[in-house]
Scaffold this motif. Structure first.
Motif, mmCIF file in Angstrom:
data_model
loop_
_atom_site.group_PDB
_atom_site.id
_atom_site.type_symbol
_atom_site.label_atom_id
_atom_site.label_comp_id
_atom_site.label_asym_id
_atom_site.label_seq_id
_atom_site.Cartn_x
_atom_site.Cartn_y
_atom_site.Cartn_z
ATOM 1 N N TRP A 33 0.834 -1.208 0.000
ATOM 2 C CA TRP A 33 0.000 0.000 0.000
ATOM 3 C C TRP A 33 0.869 1.260 0.000
ATOM 4 N N GLU A 34 1.896 1.275 0.840
ATOM 5 C CA GLU A 34 2.812 2.435 0.874
ATOM 6 C C GLU A 34 3.398 2.692 -0.512
ATOM 7 N N LYS A 35 3.826 1.637 -1.164
ATOM 8 C CA LYS A 35 4.443 1.806 -2.485
ATOM 9 C C LYS A 35 3.430 2.290 -3.520
ATOM 10 N N LEU A 36 2.193 1.844 -3.410
ATOM 11 C CA LEU A 36 1.156 2.332 -4.327
ATOM 12 C C LEU A 36 0.933 3.831 -4.107
ATOM 13 N N ILE A 37 0.897 4.253 -2.845
ATOM 14 C CA ILE A 37 0.716 5.671 -2.532
ATOM 15 C C ILE A 37 1.872 6.486 -3.097
ATOM 16 N N LEU A 38 3.090 6.028 -2.888
ATOM 17 C CA LEU A 38 4.253 6.772 -3.388
ATOM 18 C C LEU A 38 4.260 6.827 -4.915
ATOM 19 N N ASP A 39 3.834 5.746 -5.572
ATOM 20 C CA ASP A 39 3.741 5.788 -7.033
ATOM 21 C C ASP A 39 2.683 6.794 -7.475
ATOM 22 N N ILE A 161 0.460 4.284 -13.584
ATOM 23 C CA ILE A 161 0.900 4.262 -12.183
ATOM 24 C C ILE A 161 0.906 2.824 -11.679
ATOM 25 N N VAL A 162 -0.146 2.087 -11.971
ATOM 26 C CA VAL A 162 -0.254 0.702 -11.500
ATOM 27 C C VAL A 162 0.844 -0.161 -12.109
ATOM 28 N N TYR A 163 1.169 0.054 -13.383
ATOM 29 C CA TYR A 163 2.221 -0.777 -13.977
ATOM 30 C C TYR A 163 3.575 -0.473 -13.334
ATOM 31 N N ALA A 164 3.866 0.801 -13.101
ATOM 32 C CA ALA A 164 5.117 1.164 -12.421
ATOM 33 C C ALA A 164 5.164 0.525 -11.039
ATOM 34 N N PHE A 165 4.033 0.515 -10.367
ATOM 35 C CA PHE A 165 3.919 -0.107 -9.053
ATOM 36 C C PHE A 165 4.160 -1.622 -9.149
ATOM 37 N N MET A 166 3.571 -2.268 -10.158
ATOM 38 C CA MET A 166 3.749 -3.709 -10.331
ATOM 39 C C MET A 166 5.206 -4.067 -10.608
ATOM 40 N N GLU A 167 5.889 -3.205 -11.360
ATOM 41 C CA GLU A 167 7.318 -3.417 -11.614
ATOM 42 C C GLU A 167 8.113 -3.258 -10.323
ATOM 43 N N ALA A 168 7.815 -2.190 -9.596
ATOM 44 C CA ALA A 168 8.575 -1.877 -8.381
ATOM 45 C C ALA A 168 8.430 -2.952 -7.320
ATOM 46 N N THR A 169 7.235 -3.525 -7.215
ATOM 47 C CA THR A 169 6.954 -4.498 -6.164
ATOM 48 C C THR A 169 7.127 -5.946 -6.614
ATOM 49 N N GLY A 170 7.658 -6.137 -7.801
ATOM 50 C CA GLY A 170 8.000 -7.477 -8.248
ATOM 51 C C GLY A 170 6.849 -8.342 -8.698
ATOM 52 N N LEU A 171 5.664 -7.766 -8.886
ATOM 53 C CA LEU A 171 4.595 -8.569 -9.481
ATOM 54 C C LEU A 171 4.977 -8.933 -10.914
ATOM 55 N N VAL A 172 5.751 -8.048 -11.532
ATOM 56 C CA VAL A 172 6.356 -8.351 -12.827
ATOM 57 C C VAL A 172 7.846 -8.048 -12.730
ATOM 58 N N ASN A 173 8.648 -8.847 -13.393
ATOM 59 C CA ASN A 173 10.096 -8.623 -13.431
ATOM 60 C C ASN A 173 10.420 -7.947 -14.763
ATOM 61 N N ASP A 174 10.627 -6.625 -14.695
ATOM 62 C CA ASP A 174 10.932 -5.876 -15.912
ATOM 63 C C ASP A 174 12.379 -5.389 -15.968
ATOM 64 N N HIS A 175 13.253 -6.004 -15.164
ATOM 65 C CA HIS A 175 14.672 -5.741 -15.391
ATOM 66 C C HIS A 175 14.980 -6.269 -16.790
ATOM 67 N N ILE A 176 15.717 -5.501 -17.578
ATOM 68 C CA ILE A 176 16.040 -5.981 -18.925
ATOM 69 C C ILE A 176 16.959 -7.196 -18.824
ATOM 70 N N LEU A 177 16.975 -7.993 -19.865
ATOM 71 C CA LEU A 177 17.691 -9.271 -19.821
ATOM 72 C C LEU A 177 19.177 -9.122 -19.526
ATOM 73 N N SER A 178 19.796 -8.043 -19.977
ATOM 74 C CA SER A 178 21.230 -7.861 -19.753
ATOM 75 C C SER A 178 21.544 -7.321 -18.363
#
Length: 195
Positions: A33-39, A161-178
């Motif tokens: 929740w905190e991370k969603l608020i900050l996003d 905002i939600v997608y940035a939040f999902m990336e930040a909280t690891g619901l999705v791993n969007d670190h590039i492959l390299s």
């Protein structure tokens, strides 16, 4: 460092955030929740601005305790509008109070963490983007999560905002492959039974 997502740049605060926090699966409801608020506060600004003010936000918002914030009213909004240590935006401040109330309701009925993690069946999605340009600003899933959050009374939670939040909280791993963190975060992707 060679092999890091380009957005991290060279600022030590950004590099530390990238290397230790961004993309790590977060399962704690209150922390999510905190991370969603900050996003939400980040909308229209750079994330580094939020990172540099994060401790100020925590102090101003009672450690992001939703039970405390849910009781706040206009006097608290005014107090926060006078706090130079945070982003002084009336709509975002008022949304935080509204979101505290919405969080308490969702968390009491199904668990805010469960509400969010159900979209990925409890296991982080592993994307495989070659470059930062390949990463979308939103996805059909973030559109749905945004819609469902809004239906529960949340504000400042659009699809981007939600997608940035999902990336930040690891619901999705969007670190590039390299990036060295892609495989490290992938290794943290435990199924629900493994937590």
């Amino acid at each position: 460092m060679e092999g890091r997502c380009g957005w991290a740049g060279l600022d030590p605060i950004y590099v530390e955030y990238h290397d230790t926090e961004w993309g790590v699966p977060e399962y704690d409801a209150r922390t999510l929740w905190e991370k969603l608020i900050l996003d939400g506060f980040q909308a229209g600004l750079s994330w580094i601005t939020i990172l540099k003010k994060r401790e100020n936000f925590r102090a101003a918002f009672a450690g992001f305790d939703p039970h405390v914030i849910a009781e706040w009213g206009q006097a608290d909004v005014q107090r926060l509008l006078n706090d130079a240590g945070i982003i002084r935006h009336r709509g975002k401040i008022e949304a935080t109070i509204t979101n505290a109330r919405a969080y308490l309701e969702v968390n009491a009925t199904e668990g805010f963490d469960q509400f969010l993690w159900k979209y990925v069946d409890g296991v982080p999605l592993q994307n495989a983007f070659a470059t930062q340009n390949d990463v979308p600003p939103s996805t059909p899933m973030s559109v749905q999560v945004s819609k469902d959050l809004k239906a529960r009374g949340f504000k400042f939670c659009g699809p981007t905002i939600v997608y940035a939040f999902m990336e930040a909280t690891g619901l999705v791993n969007d670190h590039i492959l390299s990036c060295h963190r892609h495989s490290e975060c992938a290794a943290m992707a435990l199924p629900a039974k493994g937590r």
